[in-house]
Design a protein around this motif. Structure first.
Motif, PDB file in Angstrom:
ATOM      1  N   LEU A  56       0.780  -1.225   0.000  1.00  0.00           N
ATOM      2  CA  LEU A  56       0.000   0.000   0.000  1.00  0.00           C
ATOM      3  C   LEU A  56       0.816   1.282   0.000  1.00  0.00           C
ATOM      4  CD1 LEU A  56      -2.788  -1.245   2.406  1.00  0.00           C
ATOM      5  CD2 LEU A  56      -3.003  -0.797  -0.048  1.00  0.00           C
ATOM      6  N   GLU A  57       2.120   1.180   0.096  1.00  0.00           N
ATOM      7  CA  GLU A  57       2.974   2.348  -0.100  1.00  0.00           C
ATOM      8  C   GLU A  57       4.388   1.883  -0.411  1.00  0.00           C
ATOM      9  OE1 GLU A  57       5.301   2.685   2.580  1.00  0.00           O
ATOM     10  OE2 GLU A  57       4.219   0.941   3.282  1.00  0.00           O
ATOM     11  N   GLN A  58       5.250   2.857  -0.701  1.00  0.00           N
ATOM     12  CA  GLN A  58       6.544   2.549  -1.309  1.00  0.00           C
ATOM     13  C   GLN A  58       7.461   1.717  -0.419  1.00  0.00           C
ATOM     14  OE1 GLN A  58       8.423   5.843  -3.210  1.00  0.00           O
ATOM     15  NE2 GLN A  58      10.312   4.753  -3.629  1.00  0.00           N
ATOM     16  N   ASN A  59       7.513   2.019   0.866  1.00  0.00           N
ATOM     17  CA  ASN A  59       8.430   1.265   1.724  1.00  0.00           C
ATOM     18  C   ASN A  59       8.101  -0.222   1.730  1.00  0.00           C
ATOM     19  OD1 ASN A  59       9.733   3.630   2.358  1.00  0.00           O
ATOM     20  ND2 ASN A  59       8.702   3.910   4.313  1.00  0.00           N
ATOM     21  N   ALA A  60       6.806  -0.540   1.808  1.00  0.00           N
ATOM     22  CA  ALA A  60       6.398  -1.943   1.767  1.00  0.00           C
ATOM     23  C   ALA A  60       6.734  -2.563   0.418  1.00  0.00           C
ATOM     24  CB  ALA A  60       4.898  -2.058   2.052  1.00  0.00           C
ATOM     25  N   THR A  61       6.497  -1.805  -0.634  1.00  0.00           N
ATOM     26  CA  THR A  61       6.791  -2.284  -1.982  1.00  0.00           C
ATOM     27  C   THR A  61       8.270  -2.620  -2.134  1.00  0.00           C
ATOM     28  OG1 THR A  61       4.997  -0.973  -2.933  1.00  0.00           O
ATOM     29  CG2 THR A  61       6.740  -1.676  -4.433  1.00  0.00           C
ATOM     30  N   GLU A  62       9.135  -1.743  -1.629  1.00  0.00           N
ATOM     31  CA  GLU A  62      10.565  -1.958  -1.809  1.00  0.00           C
ATOM     32  C   GLU A  62      11.076  -3.147  -1.008  1.00  0.00           C
ATOM     33  OE1 GLU A  62      12.584   1.802  -1.314  1.00  0.00           O
ATOM     34  OE2 GLU A  62      12.025   2.408  -3.355  1.00  0.00           O
ATOM     35  N   ILE A  63      10.488  -3.404   0.137  1.00  0.00           N
ATOM     36  CA  ILE A  63      10.868  -4.613   0.871  1.00  0.00           C
ATOM     37  C   ILE A  63      10.462  -5.847   0.084  1.00  0.00           C
ATOM     38  CG2 ILE A  63      10.316  -6.005   2.916  1.00  0.00           C
ATOM     39  CD1 ILE A  63      10.409  -3.462   4.567  1.00  0.00           C
ATOM     40  N   MET A  64       9.238  -5.864  -0.429  1.00  0.00           N
ATOM     41  CA  MET A  64       8.792  -7.026  -1.196  1.00  0.00           C
ATOM     42  C   MET A  64       9.656  -7.257  -2.434  1.00  0.00           C
ATOM     43  SD  MET A  64       4.654  -7.262  -0.977  1.00  0.00           S
ATOM     44  CE  MET A  64       4.781  -8.846  -1.796  1.00  0.00           C
ATOM     45  N   ARG A  72       4.503 -12.102  -7.064  1.00  0.00           N
ATOM     46  CA  ARG A  72       3.422 -12.358  -6.105  1.00  0.00           C
ATOM     47  C   ARG A  72       2.599 -11.101  -5.845  1.00  0.00           C
ATOM     48  NH1 ARG A  72       5.419 -16.340  -2.563  1.00  0.00           N
ATOM     49  NH2 ARG A  72       7.123 -17.461  -3.564  1.00  0.00           N
ATOM     50  N   MET A  73       2.838 -10.033  -6.606  1.00  0.00           N
ATOM     51  CA  MET A  73       2.195  -8.761  -6.327  1.00  0.00           C
ATOM     52  C   MET A  73       1.101  -8.452  -7.331  1.00  0.00           C
ATOM     53  SD  MET A  73       5.401  -6.350  -5.127  1.00  0.00           S
ATOM     54  CE  MET A  73       4.273  -5.040  -4.601  1.00  0.00           C
ATOM     55  N   ALA A  74      -0.095  -8.172  -6.809  1.00  0.00           N
ATOM     56  CA  ALA A  74      -1.221  -7.767  -7.650  1.00  0.00           C
ATOM     57  C   ALA A  74      -1.331  -6.259  -7.738  1.00  0.00           C
ATOM     58  CB  ALA A  74      -2.519  -8.338  -7.096  1.00  0.00           C
ATOM     59  N   GLY A  75      -0.509  -5.537  -6.962  1.00  0.00           N
ATOM     60  CA  GLY A  75      -0.573  -4.087  -7.034  1.00  0.00           C
ATOM     61  C   GLY A  75       0.339  -3.392  -6.050  1.00  0.00           C
ATOM     62  N   THR A  76       0.580  -2.117  -6.340  1.00  0.00           N
ATOM     63  CA  THR A  76       1.329  -1.231  -5.455  1.00  0.00           C
ATOM     64  C   THR A  76       0.650   0.126  -5.491  1.00  0.00           C
ATOM     65  OG1 THR A  76       3.505  -0.263  -4.987  1.00  0.00           O
ATOM     66  CG2 THR A  76       2.910  -0.502  -7.298  1.00  0.00           C
ATOM     67  N   TYR A  91       9.776  -3.203 -10.366  1.00  0.00           N
ATOM     68  CA  TYR A  91       8.667  -2.311 -10.034  1.00  0.00           C
ATOM     69  C   TYR A  91       7.822  -1.991 -11.262  1.00  0.00           C
ATOM     70  CZ  TYR A  91       6.145   1.811  -8.396  1.00  0.00           C
ATOM     71  OH  TYR A  91       5.153   2.711  -8.080  1.00  0.00           O
ATOM     72  N   ALA A  92       8.474  -1.828 -12.404  1.00  0.00           N
ATOM     73  CA  ALA A  92       7.763  -1.462 -13.629  1.00  0.00           C
ATOM     74  C   ALA A  92       6.734  -2.500 -14.036  1.00  0.00           C
ATOM     75  CB  ALA A  92       8.760  -1.237 -14.762  1.00  0.00           C
ATOM     76  N   GLY A  93       6.876  -3.729 -13.563  1.00  0.00           N
ATOM     77  CA  GLY A  93       5.938  -4.782 -13.918  1.00  0.00           C
ATOM     78  C   GLY A  93       4.786  -4.966 -12.946  1.00  0.00           C
ATOM     79  N   VAL A  94       4.744  -4.146 -11.886  1.00  0.00           N
ATOM     80  CA  VAL A  94       3.696  -4.275 -10.871  1.00  0.00           C
ATOM     81  C   VAL A  94       2.606  -3.240 -11.148  1.00  0.00           C
ATOM     82  CG1 VAL A  94       3.159  -4.189  -8.406  1.00  0.00           C
ATOM     83  CG2 VAL A  94       5.381  -5.065  -9.174  1.00  0.00           C
ATOM     84  N   GLU A 111      -8.345  -8.151  -6.199  1.00  0.00           N
ATOM     85  CA  GLU A 111      -8.467  -9.494  -5.625  1.00  0.00           C
ATOM     86  C   GLU A 111      -7.242  -9.887  -4.800  1.00  0.00           C
ATOM     87  OE1 GLU A 111      -9.309 -12.053  -8.938  1.00  0.00           O
ATOM     88  OE2 GLU A 111     -11.386 -11.369  -9.087  1.00  0.00           O
ATOM     89  N   PRO A 112      -6.895  -9.055  -3.818  1.00  0.00           N
ATOM     90  CA  PRO A 112      -5.698  -9.351  -3.024  1.00  0.00           C
ATOM     91  C   PRO A 112      -5.923 -10.510  -2.059  1.00  0.00           C
ATOM     92  CG  PRO A 112      -6.856  -7.494  -2.078  1.00  0.00           C
ATOM     93  CD  PRO A 112      -7.578  -7.834  -3.361  1.00  0.00           C
ATOM     94  N   ASP A 113      -4.862 -11.233  -1.781  1.00  0.00           N
ATOM     95  CA  ASP A 113      -4.912 -12.228  -0.713  1.00  0.00           C
ATOM     96  C   ASP A 113      -3.986 -11.840   0.439  1.00  0.00           C
ATOM     97  OD1 ASP A 113      -2.500 -12.677  -1.963  1.00  0.00           O
ATOM     98  OD2 ASP A 113      -2.917 -14.751  -2.532  1.00  0.00           O
ATOM     99  N   PHE A 114      -3.435 -10.614   0.378  1.00  0.00           N
ATOM    100  CA  PHE A 114      -2.572 -10.089   1.432  1.00  0.00           C
ATOM    101  C   PHE A 114      -2.373  -8.602   1.160  1.00  0.00           C
ATOM    102  CE2 PHE A 114       1.893  -9.143   2.881  1.00  0.00           C
ATOM    103  CZ  PHE A 114       1.716  -9.368   4.237  1.00  0.00           C
ATOM    104  N   THR A 115      -2.429  -7.780   2.206  1.00  0.00           N
ATOM    105  CA  THR A 115      -2.075  -6.370   2.068  1.00  0.00           C
ATOM    106  C   THR A 115      -0.989  -6.044   3.075  1.00  0.00           C
ATOM    107  OG1 THR A 115      -3.768  -5.582   3.621  1.00  0.00           O
ATOM    108  CG2 THR A 115      -4.374  -5.705   1.273  1.00  0.00           C
ATOM    109  N   TYR A 116      -0.193  -5.025   2.752  1.00  0.00           N
ATOM    110  CA  TYR A 116       0.987  -4.731   3.556  1.00  0.00           C
ATOM    111  C   TYR A 116       1.244  -3.235   3.498  1.00  0.00           C
ATOM    112  CZ  TYR A 116       6.128  -4.744   4.461  1.00  0.00           C
ATOM    113  OH  TYR A 116       7.401  -4.502   4.915  1.00  0.00           O
ATOM    114  N   SER A 117       1.364  -2.619   4.658  1.00  0.00           N
ATOM    115  CA  SER A 117       1.706  -1.203   4.713  1.00  0.00           C
ATOM    116  C   SER A 117       2.619  -0.934   5.889  1.00  0.00           C
ATOM    117  CB  SER A 117       0.459  -0.330   4.835  1.00  0.00           C
ATOM    118  OG  SER A 117       0.832   1.054   4.867  1.00  0.00           O
ATOM    119  N   THR A 118       3.463   0.087   5.743  1.00  0.00           N
ATOM    120  CA  THR A 118       4.301   0.516   6.852  1.00  0.00           C
ATOM    121  C   THR A 118       3.717   1.727   7.571  1.00  0.00           C
ATOM    122  OG1 THR A 118       5.669   1.855   5.374  1.00  0.00           O
ATOM    123  CG2 THR A 118       6.387  -0.392   5.771  1.00  0.00           C
TER     124      THR A 118
END
Length: 315
Positions: A56-64, A72-76, A91-94, A111-118
């Motif tokens: 749900l935001e950049q810090n979480a995205t960069e860890i993943m 495994r990512m349906a979105g950022t 990142y360009a492919g997410v 259709e997420p099966d997990f969400t992640y935010s910092t």
């Protein structure tokens, strides 16, 4: 004018070095073993590693992405800075769901099966919705420990960032990748430890002009001061970011200003706007650190707990 970090005769406390490791190859079987992790008072259970995660935001995205989890990512969402070079291609492919936080409808459409935010703000009613509501829909929602609503006041330790990396590796069945990234971060922290002198005082200046927001003892900047061995000029303020005044800052007369370079475009956000303001302000301009240009510039994103943060303490 190009902004440079200047601290002649003092120890170099901070740099703009890039952080994070290159994404590991997708070489492990996602597996199917059930697992659980703890997140801000909730036990998140997984029968199998998520396949449609949304960061749900950049810090979480960069860890993943640093753990090689782009597939495994349906979105950022909510990118605030250029993505680290080593993960930019991934990142360009997410899919980007929103410029800021996606609304609940947009999130569920992925259709997420997990969400992640910092940041807890991602789970506000006008954003993705509460973690409890998402859990009721079968979508585990991970929130970083430093953003837990009931977190006790105090510094944010680097250890919490490393534990978060470990948790995400556990969730996705890639513990060896997480261990490698944690080991890299630990080595960099160890190399940075004690690289300054305790008598030096540092003012961590985040944002604002008429009312400057400066680092107190309740955030990551306090820990950074401890790591490199300097004194935080506002270590008696309990907040992560306290509201200061230029008269009080003048009384404390810090040796160095650490300037957060923020990209959001507000008053006193960019490092250059801070420098211009400091040199023009009738009180701040008389401070020795300002007269001598004792400014150290760091990307604002390094001051939020993330894999980038270690770069802000490297000599």
């Amino acid at each position: 004018m190009k902004i440079v970090a200047i601290w002649t005769g003092a120890v170099a406390v901070l740099t703009l070095a890039a952080c994070g490791s290159a994404p590991p190859p997708a070489d492990t079987d996602p597996g199917s073993a059930a697992t659980t992790v703890q997140s801000c008072g909730q036990t998140l259970g997984f029968a199998a590693p998520p396949q449609r995660a949304v960061a749900l935001e950049q810090n979480a995205t960069e860890i993943m992405l640093s753990l090689g989890l782009a597939d495994r990512m349906a979105g950022t969402s909510y990118r605030t800075d250029p993505v680290l070079d080593e993960i930019a291609e991934a990142y360009a492919g997410v899919p980007v769901l929103a410029e800021r936080y996606p609304a609940r409808e947009s999130l569920l459409a992925a259709e997420p099966d997990f969400t992640y935010s910092t940041f807890a703000s991602a789970y506000a009613p006008d954003a993705a919705g509460s973690r409890e509501d998402l859990a009721a829909l079968g979508v585990p929602a991970y929130l970083s420990a430093h953003s837990c609503p009931d977190r006790a006041p105090g510094p944010v330790p680097f250890e919490s960032i490393l534990q978060e990396i470990t948790d995400i590796g556990t969730v996705f069945g890639v513990p060896e990748r997480a261990a490698a990234l944690v080991a890299e971060q630990r080595a960099r922290l160890a190399a940075a430890a004690g690289t300054s002198t305790p008598e030096r005082s540092v003012l961590w200046y985040y944002s604002g002009t008429s009312t400057p927001h400066v680092a107190g003892s309740g955030g990551l900047a306090a820990t950074m001061s401890e790591v490199v061995g300097v004194r935080n000029a506002f270590d008696d303020a309990p907040q992560a970011w306290a509201e200061g005044s230029w008269e009080e800052i003048a009384e404390r007369d810090p040796d160095v200003f650490v300037l957060a370079d923020l990209t959001r475009g507000g008053d006193g956000d960019s490092a250059q706007s801070k420098i211009d303001f400091l040199r023009a302000h009738p009180v701040a301009s008389q401070l020795r650190a300002v007269r001598e240009g004792a400014f150290i510039v760091v990307p604002g994103s390094t001051l939020d707990p993330s894999i980038r943060s270690v770069s802000a303490v490297e000599p």
